[in-house]
Design a protein around this motif. Sequence first.
Motif, PDB file in Angstrom:
ATOM      1  N   PRO A  29       9.825 -33.051  25.071  1.00  0.00           N
ATOM      2  CA  PRO A  29      10.270 -33.012  23.666  1.00  0.00           C
ATOM      3  C   PRO A  29       9.503 -31.939  22.890  1.00  0.00           C
ATOM      4  CG  PRO A  29       9.978 -35.268  24.381  1.00  0.00           C
ATOM      5  CD  PRO A  29       9.440 -34.393  25.481  1.00  0.00           C
ATOM      6  N   PHE A  30      10.193 -31.318  21.929  1.00  0.00           N
ATOM      7  CA  PHE A  30       9.612 -30.184  21.214  1.00  0.00           C
ATOM      8  C   PHE A  30      10.058 -30.170  19.753  1.00  0.00           C
ATOM      9  CE2 PHE A  30      13.689 -29.018  22.904  1.00  0.00           C
ATOM     10  CZ  PHE A  30      14.287 -28.298  21.894  1.00  0.00           C
ATOM     11  N   PRO A  75      17.617 -40.965  24.489  1.00  0.00           N
ATOM     12  CA  PRO A  75      16.775 -41.299  23.326  1.00  0.00           C
ATOM     13  C   PRO A  75      15.293 -41.053  23.606  1.00  0.00           C
ATOM     14  CG  PRO A  75      17.503 -43.293  24.426  1.00  0.00           C
ATOM     15  CD  PRO A  75      18.192 -42.145  25.117  1.00  0.00           C
ATOM     16  N   LEU A  76      14.605 -40.617  22.589  1.00  0.00           N
ATOM     17  CA  LEU A  76      13.160 -40.420  22.694  1.00  0.00           C
ATOM     18  C   LEU A  76      12.447 -41.734  22.427  1.00  0.00           C
ATOM     19  CD1 LEU A  76      12.762 -37.055  20.761  1.00  0.00           C
ATOM     20  CD2 LEU A  76      12.819 -37.406  23.235  1.00  0.00           C
ATOM     21  N   ALA A 123       0.087 -39.050  18.793  1.00  0.00           N
ATOM     22  CA  ALA A 123       1.406 -39.568  19.142  1.00  0.00           C
ATOM     23  C   ALA A 123       1.807 -38.962  20.477  1.00  0.00           C
ATOM     24  CB  ALA A 123       2.434 -39.236  18.078  1.00  0.00           C
ATOM     25  N   ARG A 124       2.438 -39.765  21.291  1.00  0.00           N
ATOM     26  CA  ARG A 124       2.976 -39.335  22.584  1.00  0.00           C
ATOM     27  C   ARG A 124       4.486 -39.502  22.488  1.00  0.00           C
ATOM     28  NH1 ARG A 124       3.176 -42.952  27.233  1.00  0.00           N
ATOM     29  NH2 ARG A 124       3.946 -41.701  28.946  1.00  0.00           N
ATOM     30  N   ILE A 125       5.244 -38.419  22.682  1.00  0.00           N
ATOM     31  CA  ILE A 125       6.687 -38.438  22.571  1.00  0.00           C
ATOM     32  C   ILE A 125       7.241 -38.244  23.974  1.00  0.00           C
ATOM     33  CG2 ILE A 125       8.705 -37.388  21.480  1.00  0.00           C
ATOM     34  CD1 ILE A 125       5.277 -36.852  19.995  1.00  0.00           C
ATOM     35  N   VAL A 126       8.110 -39.186  24.413  1.00  0.00           N
ATOM     36  CA  VAL A 126       8.573 -39.220  25.801  1.00  0.00           C
ATOM     37  C   VAL A 126      10.093 -39.202  25.826  1.00  0.00           C
ATOM     38  CG1 VAL A 126       8.472 -40.519  27.979  1.00  0.00           C
ATOM     39  CG2 VAL A 126       6.540 -40.616  26.381  1.00  0.00           C
ATOM     40  N   ASP A 127      10.666 -38.348  26.698  1.00  0.00           N
ATOM     41  CA  ASP A 127      12.130 -38.330  26.820  1.00  0.00           C
ATOM     42  C   ASP A 127      12.585 -39.266  27.938  1.00  0.00           C
ATOM     43  OD1 ASP A 127      11.975 -36.983  29.295  1.00  0.00           O
ATOM     44  OD2 ASP A 127      12.635 -35.071  28.490  1.00  0.00           O
ATOM     45  N   GLU A 132       6.840 -35.553  28.604  1.00  0.00           N
ATOM     46  CA  GLU A 132       6.154 -35.991  27.391  1.00  0.00           C
ATOM     47  C   GLU A 132       5.384 -34.871  26.710  1.00  0.00           C
ATOM     48  OE1 GLU A 132       1.997 -37.922  28.518  1.00  0.00           O
ATOM     49  OE2 GLU A 132       3.645 -38.889  29.591  1.00  0.00           O
ATOM     50  N   THR A 133       5.203 -35.070  25.416  1.00  0.00           N
ATOM     51  CA  THR A 133       4.394 -34.187  24.589  1.00  0.00           C
ATOM     52  C   THR A 133       3.353 -35.054  23.897  1.00  0.00           C
ATOM     53  OG1 THR A 133       6.244 -32.685  24.205  1.00  0.00           O
ATOM     54  CG2 THR A 133       4.418 -32.588  22.642  1.00  0.00           C
TER      55      THR A 133
END
Length: 135
Positions: A29-30, A75-76, A123-127, A132-133
């Motif tokens: 994710p970006f 969804p993220l 925060a960790r954002i995962v697709d 992940e970012t």
Amino acid sequence: MFRLTATAPDGDQELSGFGEVSFATNIAPFGGSVTAVSAENAESMDESLSATEFSEVEPVAVRALGWLDDDPDSPLQFQFGWVAGSSPQVTRASWTDLLSTRFALLRVPAGPEEGGYNMTVLARIVDGQGAETLQ
């Protein structure tokens, strides 16, 4: 498409061959941002927050907005937390479960005295494919 070609001499002639393979790539994710404010200033975030309590100390409102993925149908998910110390010497860390919401209310304890009692909220954002970012 990835193509590999091999050539080898064989007496007076040269033999060659190749193979091809196609594969899909996935990027993490970006494009988003993470904002953390004290809970008393959370009204300025203009969003509802889900409560996640780690301790009985200063509540922090965190939001992760604007995140995109190369697969818009996937969804993220979001994970929020805090760390004490700095990489590679993280001394304490705590994380929420993966959430579908972009907001959380964390109760963050004071950091270690030698670090000026500071903590870092992350925060960790995962697709959907696990890319992940961390921000």
